[in-house]
Design a protein around this motif. Structure first.
Motif, PDB file in Angstrom:
ATOM      1  N   VAL A   1       0.844  -1.206   0.000  1.00 15.09           N
ATOM      2  CA  VAL A   1       0.000   0.000   0.000  1.00 15.09           C
ATOM      3  C   VAL A   1       0.871   1.246   0.000  1.00 15.09           C
ATOM      4  CG1 VAL A   1      -1.706   1.317   1.317  1.00 15.09           C
ATOM      5  CG2 VAL A   1      -1.925  -1.169   1.135  1.00 15.09           C
ATOM      6  N   ILE A   2       0.565   2.151  -0.920  1.00 18.75           N
ATOM      7  CA  ILE A   2       1.269   3.432  -1.015  1.00 18.75           C
ATOM      8  C   ILE A   2       0.397   4.562  -0.488  1.00 18.75           C
ATOM      9  CG2 ILE A   2       2.266   5.129  -2.621  1.00 18.75           C
ATOM     10  CD1 ILE A   2       2.957   2.738  -4.454  1.00 18.75           C
ATOM     11  N   ASP A   3      -0.879   4.520  -0.809  1.00 20.80           N
ATOM     12  CA  ASP A   3      -1.805   5.613  -0.479  1.00 20.80           C
ATOM     13  C   ASP A   3      -3.202   5.019  -0.299  1.00 20.80           C
ATOM     14  OD1 ASP A   3      -3.346   7.893  -0.328  1.00 20.80           O
ATOM     15  OD2 ASP A   3      -2.579   8.817  -2.155  1.00 20.80           O
ATOM     16  N   LEU A   4      -3.828   5.289   0.851  1.00 19.75           N
ATOM     17  CA  LEU A   4      -5.151   4.738   1.141  1.00 19.75           C
ATOM     18  C   LEU A   4      -6.298   5.595   0.612  1.00 19.75           C
ATOM     19  CD1 LEU A   4      -4.765   3.380   4.791  1.00 19.75           C
ATOM     20  CD2 LEU A   4      -5.211   2.047   2.730  1.00 19.75           C
TER      21      LEU A   4
ATOM     22  N   TYR B   1     -12.670   2.417  -0.118  1.00 19.64           N
ATOM     23  CA  TYR B   1     -11.293   2.896  -0.205  1.00 19.64           C
ATOM     24  C   TYR B   1     -10.859   2.963  -1.665  1.00 19.64           C
ATOM     25  CZ  TYR B   1     -10.597   2.092   4.821  1.00 19.64           C
ATOM     26  OH  TYR B   1     -10.687   2.125   6.191  1.00 19.64           O
ATOM     27  N   LYS B   2      -9.965   3.917  -1.941  1.00 20.19           N
ATOM     28  CA  LYS B   2      -9.311   4.037  -3.251  1.00 20.19           C
ATOM     29  C   LYS B   2      -7.803   3.957  -2.993  1.00 20.19           C
ATOM     30  CE  LYS B   2     -11.423   7.944  -3.386  1.00 20.19           C
ATOM     31  NZ  LYS B   2     -11.929   9.293  -3.698  1.00 20.19           N
ATOM     32  N   ILE B   3      -7.261   2.754  -3.160  1.00 17.00           N
ATOM     33  CA  ILE B   3      -5.910   2.462  -2.666  1.00 17.00           C
ATOM     34  C   ILE B   3      -4.911   2.397  -3.815  1.00 17.00           C
ATOM     35  CG2 ILE B   3      -4.526   0.882  -1.289  1.00 17.00           C
ATOM     36  CD1 ILE B   3      -7.131  -0.188  -0.067  1.00 17.00           C
ATOM     37  N   VAL B   4      -3.854   3.178  -3.694  1.00 18.69           N
ATOM     38  CA  VAL B   4      -2.743   3.113  -4.651  1.00 18.69           C
ATOM     39  C   VAL B   4      -1.724   2.108  -4.105  1.00 18.69           C
ATOM     40  CG1 VAL B   4      -0.932   4.396  -5.853  1.00 18.69           C
ATOM     41  CG2 VAL B   4      -3.096   5.527  -5.299  1.00 18.69           C
ATOM     42  N   CYS B   5      -1.323   1.157  -4.954  1.00 19.98           N
ATOM     43  CA  CYS B   5      -0.416   0.076  -4.536  1.00 19.98           C
ATOM     44  C   CYS B   5       0.648  -0.183  -5.583  1.00 19.98           C
ATOM     45  CB  CYS B   5      -1.175  -1.236  -4.333  1.00 19.98           C
ATOM     46  SG  CYS B   5      -2.574  -1.171  -3.247  1.00 19.98           S
ATOM     47  N   SER B   6       1.688  -0.873  -5.145  1.00 16.92           N
ATOM     48  CA  SER B   6       2.650  -1.447  -6.080  1.00 16.92           C
ATOM     49  C   SER B   6       2.621  -2.957  -5.898  1.00 16.92           C
ATOM     50  CB  SER B   6       4.051  -0.906  -5.824  1.00 16.92           C
ATOM     51  OG  SER B   6       4.471  -1.210  -4.506  1.00 16.92           O
ATOM     52  N   LEU B   7       2.859  -3.695  -6.987  1.00 14.49           N
ATOM     53  CA  LEU B   7       2.880  -5.148  -6.912  1.00 14.49           C
ATOM     54  C   LEU B   7       4.216  -5.598  -6.337  1.00 14.49           C
ATOM     55  CD1 LEU B   7       1.199  -7.671  -7.702  1.00 14.49           C
ATOM     56  CD2 LEU B   7       2.402  -7.643  -9.877  1.00 14.49           C
TER      57      LEU B   7
END
Length: 389
Positions: free
Chosen positions: A329-332, A382-388
């Protein structure tokens, strides 16, 4: 189909040269070869093109003849056929729905004798030719229906394999067991007189719970390839009456471990604790999602679940060997104005908007290195920015 003409060196060179050509355009052109139509050439080019990815064992052999597109579409891929070869034991077996012979090709390996059964004469002759090219000397070819074969076969077998047709005479797709051809429900007693084990390849859309109620299933393999469910393999055994088969969730062409359990374990399992998103998100692979083992997976890996209807899990630590994708998770709380990039890999789980609606609302394009996951967790979106990971 004239095999000799199609195998001519110049014809094969033409097929290779046009492997990436526009097939619609080629179909409209006049064939450059006498006694070979444009349609025949297109069929071979299409077959060669599909073989390159789906069954590469055939691709580099210029003596292989390819059947019509529907047969190519219905055939198992090389990776799923190879998996079946590994799990099925026995010295003498039969494929009662031979088709273009991909499963037979692999299942016959290291057997004393293997029967290929196919009622369609044109397809039978094409496959007969290909087996000869591939030097498959232990295969006995039978041009008849599955029902005809089991009625006349006197010698016992160690196992039987079937891939019943999932289309009716009008080419409409069928899913229910009783609608398939051959009808497993009608011939299962005859099958068990020939062999103690029967393996059936079935549609990923099949209702597993209902199937367990109808058939003596010992094991179920849910086969995905690169996280797309391709087929279900049921192992029926003459002595299986427990209604509690082993379930094996497999994701081929990935480094993910299998997830195995007994069917009744999920019902006895307690629900995972619900949580807001933590540092890592865990998304099970497609085979596990098909299996419905949501409580069992969470308990097995001691994961918290985001919501009862959101099949994503979370933890503050990164696990090794999870059977699915892991996201950091980078940004929630994604806000478009905070990001210069407008390209994301978008995923929605239990969220009121679909992907197209999200792209339109936030003016986004699909792609890039980051993931944008829209989901519900503990009754909040939630609108979550992630990296794999």
């Amino acid at each position: 189909m004239d095999e000799i003409n199609l195998l001519d060196k110049k014809v094969q060179e033409y097929i290779y040269e046009h492997i990436n050509a526009d097939l619609v355009e080629l179909r409209m052109k006049k064939s450059p070869f006498k006694n070979i139509s444009s349609l025949q050439l297109v069929q071979q080019i299409q077959g060669k093109r599909i073989a390159q990815k789906k069954f590469p064992i055939l691709f580099n052999n210029d003596q292989i003849i390819y059947p019509p597109h529907l047969n190519l579409e219905q055939a198992s891929s090389q990776s799923t056929a190879l998996f079946k070869q590994k799990i099925i034991e026995g010295k003498i077996g039969a494929d009662l729905t031979g088709g273009m012979g991909i499963d037979t090709l692999f299942l016959s390996e290291n057997r004393d004798k293997f029967y290929y059964v196919e009622p369609n004469l044109n397809l039978f002759n094409i496959t007969k030719h290909n087996f000869k090219v591939l030097k498959k000397d232990n295969i006995v070819l039978e041009n008849c229906s599955a029902e005809e074969f089991i009625s006349k076969q006197k010698t016992g077998l160690d196992f039987i394999f079937m891939d019943p047709s999932r289309r009716d005479e009008n080419k409409n797709k069928k899913i229910l067991l009783e609608d398939l051809c051959p009808n497993v429900m009608e011939i299962k007693e005859q099958l068990f007189k020939l062999a103690p084990c029967v393996y059936i390849k079935l549609s990923p859309l099949l209702d597993i719970k209902r199937s367990i109620e109808l058939l003596p299933i010992q094991k179920i393999y849910i086969l995905s390839v690169k996280n797309e469910v391709k087929e279900l393999i049921f192992k029926l055994h003459i002595d299986s009456f427990s209604n509690n088969p082993e379930i094996h969730c497999i994701n081929l062409e990935s480094n993910q471990p299998s997830f195995n359990f007994n069917y009744n374990e999920e019902n006895r399992c307690l629900c995972s604790k619900l949580s807001v998103p933590k540092k890592y998100l865990y998304m099970p692979n497609a085979s596990i999602l098909k299996s419905g083992a949501f409580k069992l997976l969470g308990n097995s890996y001691q994961l918290d679940k985001l919501d009862n209807n959101t099949h994503i899990y979370t933890l503050d630590i990164k696990l090794e060997n999870f059977p699915g994708r892991i996201f950091k998770v980078i940004d929630l709380n994604f806000q478009p104005n905070n990001y210069d990039v407008k390209k994301f890999n978008i995923i929605t789980k239990n969220y009121p908007l679909n992907i197209d609606e999200i792209k339109k609302k936030y003016k986004l394009l699909e792609g890039g290195n980051l993931y944008l996951i829209f989901l519900k967790a503990k009754n909040k979106t939630y609108k979550i920015v992630c990296s794999l990971v």
